[in-house]
Design a protein around this motif. Structure first.
Motif, PDB file in Angstrom:
ATOM      1  N   VAL A 146      -4.966   7.607   1.901  1.00 25.54           N
ATOM      2  CA  VAL A 146      -5.266   6.343   1.217  1.00 25.54           C
ATOM      3  C   VAL A 146      -4.044   5.855   0.439  1.00 25.54           C
ATOM      4  CG1 VAL A 146      -6.592   5.359  -0.695  1.00 25.54           C
ATOM      5  CG2 VAL A 146      -7.760   6.632   1.097  1.00 25.54           C
ATOM      6  N   ARG A 147      -3.360   6.782  -0.218  1.00 26.03           N
ATOM      7  CA  ARG A 147      -2.180   6.407  -1.015  1.00 26.03           C
ATOM      8  C   ARG A 147      -1.009   6.016  -0.127  1.00 26.03           C
ATOM      9  NH1 ARG A 147      -5.896   8.594  -3.244  1.00 26.03           N
ATOM     10  NH2 ARG A 147      -6.289   8.484  -5.475  1.00 26.03           N
ATOM     11  N   THR A 148      -0.873   6.685   1.006  1.00 29.82           N
ATOM     12  CA  THR A 148       0.187   6.304   1.940  1.00 29.82           C
ATOM     13  C   THR A 148      -0.072   4.913   2.500  1.00 29.82           C
ATOM     14  OG1 THR A 148       0.480   8.630   2.544  1.00 29.82           O
ATOM     15  CG2 THR A 148       1.419   6.983   4.021  1.00 29.82           C
ATOM     16  N   LEU A 149      -1.309   4.620   2.848  1.00 33.11           N
ATOM     17  CA  LEU A 149      -1.675   3.293   3.339  1.00 33.11           C
ATOM     18  C   LEU A 149      -1.367   2.236   2.284  1.00 33.11           C
ATOM     19  CD1 LEU A 149      -2.995   1.327   5.311  1.00 33.11           C
ATOM     20  CD2 LEU A 149      -5.233   2.031   4.411  1.00 33.11           C
ATOM     21  N   TYR A 150      -1.658   2.546   1.037  1.00 34.39           N
ATOM     22  CA  TYR A 150      -1.384   1.584  -0.041  1.00 34.39           C
ATOM     23  C   TYR A 150       0.114   1.266  -0.120  1.00 34.39           C
ATOM     24  CZ  TYR A 150      -0.963  -0.340  -4.757  1.00 34.39           C
ATOM     25  OH  TYR A 150      -0.669  -1.144  -5.823  1.00 34.39           O
ATOM     26  N   ARG A 151       0.963   2.282   0.044  1.00 31.87           N
ATOM     27  CA  ARG A 151       2.408   2.057  -0.005  1.00 31.87           C
ATOM     28  C   ARG A 151       2.890   1.236   1.194  1.00 31.87           C
ATOM     29  NH1 ARG A 151       2.405   7.573  -1.652  1.00 31.87           N
ATOM     30  NH2 ARG A 151       3.060   8.247   0.433  1.00 31.87           N
ATOM     31  N   LYS A 152       2.173   1.306   2.310  1.00 35.39           N
ATOM     32  CA  LYS A 152       2.581   0.576   3.510  1.00 35.39           C
ATOM     33  C   LYS A 152       2.283  -0.920   3.404  1.00 35.39           C
ATOM     34  CE  LYS A 152       3.947   3.973   6.275  1.00 35.39           C
ATOM     35  NZ  LYS A 152       5.288   4.038   6.892  1.00 35.39           N
ATOM     36  N   ILE A 153       1.362  -1.284   2.531  1.00 35.03           N
ATOM     37  CA  ILE A 153       0.966  -2.688   2.395  1.00 35.03           C
ATOM     38  C   ILE A 153       1.893  -3.322   1.370  1.00 35.03           C
ATOM     39  CG2 ILE A 153      -0.877  -4.267   1.781  1.00 35.03           C
ATOM     40  CD1 ILE A 153      -2.842  -2.120   2.642  1.00 35.03           C
ATOM     41  N   ASP A 154       2.888  -4.050   1.858  1.00 36.60           N
ATOM     42  CA  ASP A 154       3.942  -4.517   0.971  1.00 36.60           C
ATOM     43  C   ASP A 154       3.548  -5.735   0.153  1.00 36.60           C
ATOM     44  OD1 ASP A 154       3.853  -6.264   3.050  1.00 36.60           O
ATOM     45  OD2 ASP A 154       5.835  -5.807   3.848  1.00 36.60           O
ATOM     46  N   ALA A 155       2.522  -6.481   0.594  1.00 36.50           N
ATOM     47  CA  ALA A 155       2.125  -7.667  -0.163  1.00 36.50           C
ATOM     48  C   ALA A 155       1.409  -7.238  -1.447  1.00 36.50           C
ATOM     49  CB  ALA A 155       1.211  -8.553   0.680  1.00 36.50           C
ATOM     50  N   SER A 156       1.686  -7.914  -2.548  1.00 40.00           N
ATOM     51  CA  SER A 156       1.071  -7.554  -3.826  1.00 40.00           C
ATOM     52  C   SER A 156      -0.376  -8.028  -3.881  1.00 40.00           C
ATOM     53  CB  SER A 156       1.860  -8.176  -4.976  1.00 40.00           C
ATOM     54  OG  SER A 156       1.842  -9.593  -4.865  1.00 40.00           O
ATOM     55  N   GLY A 157      -1.115  -7.388  -4.747  1.00 41.36           N
ATOM     56  CA  GLY A 157      -2.486  -7.823  -4.993  1.00 41.36           C
ATOM     57  C   GLY A 157      -3.533  -7.107  -4.187  1.00 41.36           C
ATOM     58  N   ALA A 204      -4.919   1.180  -6.656  1.00 38.37           N
ATOM     59  CA  ALA A 204      -4.521  -0.210  -6.890  1.00 38.37           C
ATOM     60  C   ALA A 204      -3.483  -0.232  -7.997  1.00 38.37           C
ATOM     61  CB  ALA A 204      -5.728  -1.069  -7.273  1.00 38.37           C
ATOM     62  N   ALA A 205      -2.768  -1.329  -8.096  1.00 41.90           N
ATOM     63  CA  ALA A 205      -1.817  -1.499  -9.189  1.00 41.90           C
ATOM     64  C   ALA A 205      -2.565  -1.476 -10.512  1.00 41.90           C
ATOM     65  CB  ALA A 205      -1.059  -2.818  -9.025  1.00 41.90           C
ATOM     66  N   HIS A 206      -1.963  -0.816 -11.498  1.00 38.27           N
ATOM     67  CA  HIS A 206      -2.659  -0.645 -12.782  1.00 38.27           C
ATOM     68  C   HIS A 206      -3.027  -1.990 -13.401  1.00 38.27           C
ATOM     69  CE1 HIS A 206      -3.803   1.425 -16.463  1.00 38.27           C
ATOM     70  NE2 HIS A 206      -3.082   0.544 -17.154  1.00 38.27           N
ATOM     71  N   THR A 207      -2.168  -2.978 -13.247  1.00 36.41           N
ATOM     72  CA  THR A 207      -2.435  -4.280 -13.863  1.00 36.41           C
ATOM     73  C   THR A 207      -3.587  -5.024 -13.206  1.00 36.41           C
ATOM     74  OG1 THR A 207      -0.745  -5.250 -12.421  1.00 36.41           O
ATOM     75  CG2 THR A 207      -0.048  -4.552 -14.629  1.00 36.41           C
ATOM     76  N   LEU A 208      -3.927  -4.630 -11.974  1.00 39.35           N
ATOM     77  CA  LEU A 208      -4.995  -5.331 -11.248  1.00 39.35           C
ATOM     78  C   LEU A 208      -6.346  -4.623 -11.334  1.00 39.35           C
ATOM     79  CD1 LEU A 208      -3.042  -6.355  -8.025  1.00 39.35           C
ATOM     80  CD2 LEU A 208      -3.568  -7.771 -10.011  1.00 39.35           C
ATOM     81  N   ARG A 261      -2.067  -8.408  10.253  1.00 39.07           N
ATOM     82  CA  ARG A 261      -1.232  -7.209  10.145  1.00 39.07           C
ATOM     83  C   ARG A 261      -1.963  -6.110   9.388  1.00 39.07           C
ATOM     84  NH1 ARG A 261       2.448  -4.312   7.119  1.00 39.07           N
ATOM     85  NH2 ARG A 261       1.861  -5.415   5.226  1.00 39.07           N
ATOM     86  N   VAL A 262      -2.680  -6.504   8.332  1.00 40.48           N
ATOM     87  CA  VAL A 262      -3.429  -5.520   7.556  1.00 40.48           C
ATOM     88  C   VAL A 262      -4.498  -4.861   8.414  1.00 40.48           C
ATOM     89  CG1 VAL A 262      -4.972  -5.202   5.571  1.00 40.48           C
ATOM     90  CG2 VAL A 262      -2.988  -6.700   5.379  1.00 40.48           C
ATOM     91  N   ARG A 263      -5.170  -5.668   9.246  1.00 42.04           N
ATOM     92  CA  ARG A 263      -6.229  -5.096  10.076  1.00 42.04           C
ATOM     93  C   ARG A 263      -5.668  -4.101  11.086  1.00 42.04           C
ATOM     94  NH1 ARG A 263     -10.485  -8.584  13.664  1.00 42.04           N
ATOM     95  NH2 ARG A 263     -10.562  -9.755  11.711  1.00 42.04           N
ATOM     96  N   SER A 264      -4.531  -4.444  11.694  1.00 42.09           N
ATOM     97  CA  SER A 264      -3.911  -3.524  12.642  1.00 42.09           C
ATOM     98  C   SER A 264      -3.498  -2.229  11.955  1.00 42.09           C
ATOM     99  CB  SER A 264      -2.699  -4.196  13.282  1.00 42.09           C
ATOM    100  OG  SER A 264      -2.015  -3.304  14.129  1.00 42.09           O
ATOM    101  N   LEU A 265      -2.934  -2.334  10.761  1.00 38.81           N
ATOM    102  CA  LEU A 265      -2.470  -1.163  10.033  1.00 38.81           C
ATOM    103  C   LEU A 265      -3.630  -0.271   9.613  1.00 38.81           C
ATOM    104  CD1 LEU A 265       0.128   0.144   8.906  1.00 38.81           C
ATOM    105  CD2 LEU A 265      -0.302  -1.098   6.769  1.00 38.81           C
ATOM    106  N   ILE A 266      -4.665  -0.873   9.080  1.00 42.10           N
ATOM    107  CA  ILE A 266      -5.793  -0.081   8.593  1.00 42.10           C
ATOM    108  C   ILE A 266      -6.547   0.560   9.755  1.00 42.10           C
ATOM    109  CG2 ILE A 266      -7.546  -1.904   8.551  1.00 42.10           C
ATOM    110  CD1 ILE A 266      -8.475  -0.831   5.881  1.00 42.10           C
ATOM    111  N   ALA A 267      -6.577  -0.103  10.912  1.00 40.31           N
ATOM    112  CA  ALA A 267      -7.218   0.490  12.086  1.00 40.31           C
ATOM    113  C   ALA A 267      -6.456   1.728  12.544  1.00 40.31           C
ATOM    114  CB  ALA A 267      -7.297  -0.538  13.222  1.00 40.31           C
ATOM    115  N   ASP A 268      -5.121   1.685  12.484  1.00 38.76           N
ATOM    116  CA  ASP A 268      -4.319   2.847  12.850  1.00 38.76           C
ATOM    117  C   ASP A 268      -4.597   4.022  11.916  1.00 38.76           C
ATOM    118  OD1 ASP A 268      -3.159   1.497  14.942  1.00 38.76           O
ATOM    119  OD2 ASP A 268      -1.339   0.954  13.855  1.00 38.76           O
TER     120      ASP A 268
END
Length: 640
Positions: free
Chosen positions: A72-83, A100-104, A188-195
């Motif tokens: 889960v943490r590796t996937l989070y690092r792969k998603i470069d868009a903020s938020g 998630a980012a602490h501020t969010l 792109r997010v859907r393709s990444l999360i499916a992998d």
């Protein structure tokens, strides 16, 4: 509100979000109204379970939470868009983990996205997690597509994780609370999360099916054994016990086969014999063709767990395979390959490993690095000693450390009670082969360096070091020196593993191609009435091919041709269609081939006599001056 009026509002909402044809969302909205009695504009507080109940659900999930925690943490690092935030749920839609980012965090918590929250369709209406569980496929629920209006600020993309029985056991979800996200941004997010969901499914499959024979299948032999193949677990009775999602589609195409017999037309004994599983190795060699009942052809090989080996083959007569004969040849200090360069590398590598000098092999993909590593291991350590091969590029970054170094019992929620010793521990007294080591994460590189320096391994979650004694062979098809310069590989580790470097020639550079083809055909033909051979024009065509995929590509072509060469003779028409479309080399002048063969043979004799000129000349029956002239003509110099 009438049904027609409400149905019109649903269609209008779907058109507003630009997905009027999205039947999954429409059907979900209909379920929300007709089955669950939800109202579109109702404000609801999220249902969040107490921490104790959430912890119990994590424990009940078995090793799911453990395996997914780092992923889960590796996937989070792969998603470069903020938020964005990443969530892991169980099969009821209860969030077990999040990052998630602490501020969010306050924004996500306000919208009910936090550990313990229940996101089933029945509870929260159409949403990424709940609708993904119902649909059983990756899905995006974008803003107004949510049934409850209060969730219209969310964009959620989710992918299901299946257990070996084909049931959704978890969901990976990526959500955002942002106004500027368009639906197309989610592709792109859907393709990444499916992998990542597929990777987690495979990890759970191997974990839960550890006591079964695992059959790897793919229509393309090149992908058998990769992360793209289909996995089926088979019990000692031949019944299919579990399968990955990809494999279930293959089973459905084979009339929902439930056992080996109904899928392939022969029983488990026949499968083991066809794929060449013996007692010496847990995995068969190259993938072999398997005709499927009802038509079609798949390529497969099997993985046989060490601890379950007797269950499958102790009562069966072990077939005498050519791979076993090759292992026996290795133990007598020889290999069947006739190419002088290959034979020289084998002898040099065997001497190095015998003297505990680490070996680093380089060569193009498919050039036979693991084959050479196994041969060197068998000659220097012994074929019956453990040979543990790990493809560093095939393991998810989040799991490679646990796989290599193991973990202590109870080190984390979901950890095995007795712990896991790790692959390095399994290689104790034998050989550890790390393929594609250039793809190993930097964090794991540091731990590996400590193991090599201290000859002890410390499992994750443990303070106790376990002594290990193994020989090391590494392989890479990338320039590790450049990787060091780019900051992707540790320089100190490179010098530690590079005790000696062996460079394997590409298949197009080998002088023994006809002999290699004959040996491969003998192994591939297996149970056929007689050995299959190539016609002269096919052999000439194969000799001219560039072989960008090297031996792996050659094996694929020969396997394909063997299926159609019913008379035992491979003709041009039996070769794959795409093979004829590839560019081949012009025939090499016979003189250049002979010159190279003579130079390789001369270097081999020099190596055998440790470059003692007088002894080499005497062995060749020539004078020392003649030997010097030949060395000058072939530009042969002793390597420093």
């Amino acid at each position: 509100m009438s049904g027609n009026h409400h149905g019109g509002r649903i269609e209008a909402a779907l058109q507003l979000s630009g997905v009027a044809q999205n039947r999954a969302v429409l059907e979900s909205w209909q379920r929300c109204e007709q089955r669950f009695g939800l109202a579109h504009d109702t404000l609801r507080r999220p249902e969040v379970m107490p921490e104790s109940q959430t912890r119990q659900r994590r424990d009940r999930s078995g090793r799911l939470y453990h395996h997914a925690h780092d992923l889960v943490r590796t996937l989070y690092r792969k998603i470069d868009a903020s938020g964005y935030a990443v969530f892991l749920t169980d099969n009821d839609g209860v969030i077990l983990d999040s990052v998630a980012a602490h501020t969010l965090l306050p924004s996500f918590r306000t919208n009910g996205l936090l550990p313990g929250a229940v996101w089933s369709e029945e509870r929260e209406g159409t949403n990424g997690i709940g609708t993904c569980i119902v649909e059983g496929r990756p899905i995006t629920i974008h803003k107004d597509e949510h049934f409850l209006a209060q969730h219209a600020v969310l964009t959620c993309t989710a992918a299901p994780v299946f257990d070996p029985e084909g049931q959704v056991c978890s969901v990976l979800d990526v959500s955002a609370v942002r106004d500027d996200i368009k639906r197309t941004d989610c592709l792109r997010v859907r393709s990444l999360i499916a992998d990542y969901a597929d990777a987690l499914e495979r990890i759970l499959f191997f974990d839960e099916c550890a006591s079964d024979l695992v059959l790897h299948l793919h229509p393309d032999a090149q992908h058998v054994g990769s992360t793209r193949d289909a996995l089926i677990s088979i019990g000692p009775d031949g019944n299919i016990r579990g399968a990955t999602s990809t494999a279930r589609r293959l089973l459905a195409a084979a009339d929902n086969a439930r056992d080996v017999q109904s899928m392939f037309g022969f029983d488990l004994d026949g499968l083991i014999t066809t794929l060449g599983v013996g007692e010496e190795t847990s995995t068969s060699g190259s993938a072999k063709a398997l005709p499927v009942n009802g038509g079609g052809l798949l390529f497969g090989r099997v993985t046989l767990p060490e601890k379950q080996r007797r269950k499958f083959i102790s009562m069966r007569p072990a077939p005498v395979s050519r791979s076993s004969a090759r292992l026996a040849a290795n133990e007598t200090g020889d290999i069947p390959d006739q190419d002088p360069a290959i034979r020289r590398l084998y002898k040099v590598g065997s001497k190095l490993l015998t003297n505990r000098i680490n070996v680093l092999m380089s060569g193009e993909t498919g050039s036979g690095k693991e084959h050479m590593a196994r041969a060197i291991h068998a000659a220097s350590v012994g074929a019956r000693k453990p040979f543990v091969a790990i493809n560093c590029a095939a393991l998810p970054e989040s799991l490679i450390e646990s796989e290599l170094f193991g973990h202590a019992g109870g080190a984390f929620t979901g950890a095995a009670r007795d712990g896991f010793g790790g692959r390095i521990k399994q290689a104790d007294s034998g050989t550890l082969f790390l393929d594609e080591i250039g793809d190993m994460p930097l964090s794991a590189q540091g731990r590996l360096l400590r193991v090599l320096e201290q000859r002890t391994v410390e499992p994750l979650g443990s303070t106790k070091s376990v002594p290990v004694n193994f020989r090391l062979i590494c392989a890479s098809n990338v320039d590790l020196t450049r990787a060091v310069a780019d900051g992707k590989f540790r320089e100190d580790l490179l010098y530690r593993i590079k005790g000696a470097r062996l460079s394997l020639p590409a298949l197009r550079e080998r002088s023994d191609l006809p002999d290699l083809i004959a040996r491969l055909l003998r192994g591939i033909s297996g149970d056929m009435a007689g050995d299959v051979r190539c016609s002269d024009d096919v052999l000439e065509l194969l000799s001219r091919h560039d072989w960008p995929g090297n031996i792996r590509e050659l094996v694929n072509v020969l396997q394909y041709a063997c299926v159609f060469a019913e008379g035992g003779l491979i003709l041009r028409s039996h070769l794959p269609d795409d093979f004829h479309e590839t560019v081949t080399r012009d025939p090499a002048p016979a003189g250049s081939i002979l010159k190279r063969a003579e130079a390789d043979a001369l270097r081999q004799v020099l190596d055998e006599h440790r470059w003692h000129i007088s002894k080499t000349a005497k062995a060749l029956g020539i004078s020392r001056n003649t030997l010097y002239r030949k060395m000058d003509r072939f530009d042969i110099r002793r390597e420093a």
